[in-house]
Scaffold this active site. Structure first.
Site, short mmCIF file in Angstrom:
data_model
loop_
_atom_site.label_atom_id
_atom_site.label_comp_id
_atom_site.label_asym_id
_atom_site.label_seq_id
_atom_site.Cartn_x
_atom_site.Cartn_y
_atom_site.Cartn_z
CB THR A 72 -0.96 0.01 1.20
OG1 THR A 72 -1.92 -1.04 1.04
CG2 THR A 72 -1.70 1.34 1.30
CD GLN A 180 -2.76 -11.31 -3.31
OE1 GLN A 180 -2.33 -12.44 -3.10
NE2 GLN A 180 -3.45 -10.65 -2.41
CB SER A 200 2.64 -7.11 0.00
OG SER A 200 2.05 -7.34 1.26
CG HIS A 202 0.81 -9.22 4.78
ND1 HIS A 202 -0.48 -9.70 4.78
CD2 HIS A 202 0.76 -7.99 4.21
CE1 HIS A 202 -1.28 -8.78 4.25
NE2 HIS A 202 -0.55 -7.74 3.89
CB THR A 242 14.27 3.85 12.78
OG1 THR A 242 14.68 5.08 13.39
CG2 THR A 242 15.19 2.73 13.23
CB CYS A 325 -7.87 -3.92 1.80
SG CYS A 325 -6.17 -4.49 1.97
#
Length: 374
Positions: A72, A180, A200, A202, A242, A325
């Site tokens: 995102t 994906q 992404s 995850h 950071t 989402c």
């Protein structure tokens, strides 16, 4: 025991990834920006190793990898970060598609509010974007084309190579939301005509909260992106803050795993997909989309409401009927609407998604339960 079949929402974390994340959480906890002692040096080395492993997946240079919090944020930087360049060069036209993730559609909507024009390419029942439509939409002032690699709801693999061919003689930047499919399928991402790739963690057996934006140089020229946040100058000034060393190290390890195993893992997923299609055919399922990635199946069961089916299957499988989402929204899927599916078919759509860790699909139990409601 419930079988988890919602890997498009998030994948389990690979054991090897958990091990390396824990190492940099508990043992090597230094700040990669601290250059005056060995703790910082070790952390910096871990970040740079991960940067190389992410780049290796698509034959990029490690200097072209920027770490973010996820796809995102990467999408937002890729799209909104071009605003100033586009305005200065008087190139205010963008091309995308009607089936993009909200993390692409909503930044585009923000640009439309300030004078940009966006052409949203159509699809049909196939769920695919056609390169001929892209060619017809291109203009002299097109600054960006943003089309996803694998649709998160249907699993349709888009023609990235074909899009690259269309853009070969145009200078518009090409961004691909690869949340994906990154690592799982090459599918054109190594093509040097792809300028930006959103990643992404995850969706790739790594933790939540980590991702990357790959920004390929054209010759010696960097993409003229501007940061959306300020303060610190990390990640070449494009994404300050950071660095999350444990998460970055985990993403790097995940990329190493998928690069080494993707053919084997894709083959395993394809066997599960073939089993699902053949077994569930007794329910007269309608498959939504074509050219499907092996780890996804979106289907409708005539006469069966998807919400009712999901509740009935609780305790057997964990699935969804759309994007995680937008799960708080009860509006029909914008992806299935764009495909021209009728209301009943959309209302009965279920998305199953699995991964290499999925050992089997409890298809007989699924059939037994759903037949009671038909």
């Amino acid at each position: 025991m419930t079988t988890y079949l919602d890997c498009n929402a998030t994948t389990p974390i690979a054991t090897e990834v958990i091990d390396i994340v824990n190492k940099y959480l508990k043992e090597e906890f230094g700040n990669s920006g601290s250059r005056t002692h060995e703790f910082g040096v070790v952390a910096k080395q871990a970040v740079e190793k991960a940067r190389q492993l992410v780049a290796d997946v698509v034959d990029a240079d490690k200097s072209e990898v920027i770490f973010t919090s996820g796809a995102t944020e990467s999408n937002n930087i890729a799209i909104l970060g071009l605003k100033e360049y586009a305005q200065q060069s008087q190139k205010l036209h963008i091309i995308s598609s009607k089936i993009e993730h909200k993390a692409v559609l909503e930044p585009l909507a923000e640009l439309e509010k300030i004078g940009f024009s966006v052409t949203y390419l159509p699809t049909d029942e196939s769920g695919l974007i056609h390169k001929e439509d892209l060619a017809a939409a291109l203009k002299d002032d097109t600054v960006l084309v943003s089309i996803m690699q694998v649709n998160n709801e249907t699993g349709c693999l888009q023609d990235i190579e074909g899009f690259c061919d269309v853009l070969a003689n145009h200078d518009a930047y090409f961004h691909v939301d690869a949340a994906q499919g990154f690592g799982k399928y090459e599918n054109g991402l190594a093509n040097q005509r792809v300028d930006m790739i959103s990643v992404s963690g995850h969706k790739l057996y790594a933790p939540k909260g980590i991702g990357a934006l790959i920004t390929r140089r054209r010759g010696f020229q960097k993409i003229p992106l501007k940061p959306l946040m300020f303060g610190g100058g990390q990640e070449r000034g494009l994404r300050p803050g950071t660095l999350a060393v444990p998460l970055i190290a985990g993403l790097g390890k995940a990329c190493e795993l998928v690069k080494e195993n993707r053919e084997q893992w894709a083959s395993h997923c394809k066997k599960l997909q073939d089993l699902a299609i053949s077994s569930l055919s007794v329910l007269d399922i309608q498959i939504n989309g074509e050219n499907l990635a092996p780890h996804v199946l979106n289907f409708s069961i005539p006469g069966m409401n998807s919400e009712a089916a999901i509740v009935a299957l609780k305790g057997i499988i964990a699935v969804s009927n759309g994007s995680a989402c937008t799960s708080s929204s009860y509006s029909p899927s914008h992806v299935l609407l764009a495909m021209g599916l009728d209301e009943e078919r959309i209302d009965s759509a279920i998305r199953m998604s699995w991964c290499y860790m999925t050992s089997e699909l409890p298809t007989q139990k699924i059939i037994e339960v759903l037949r009671r409601y038909l």
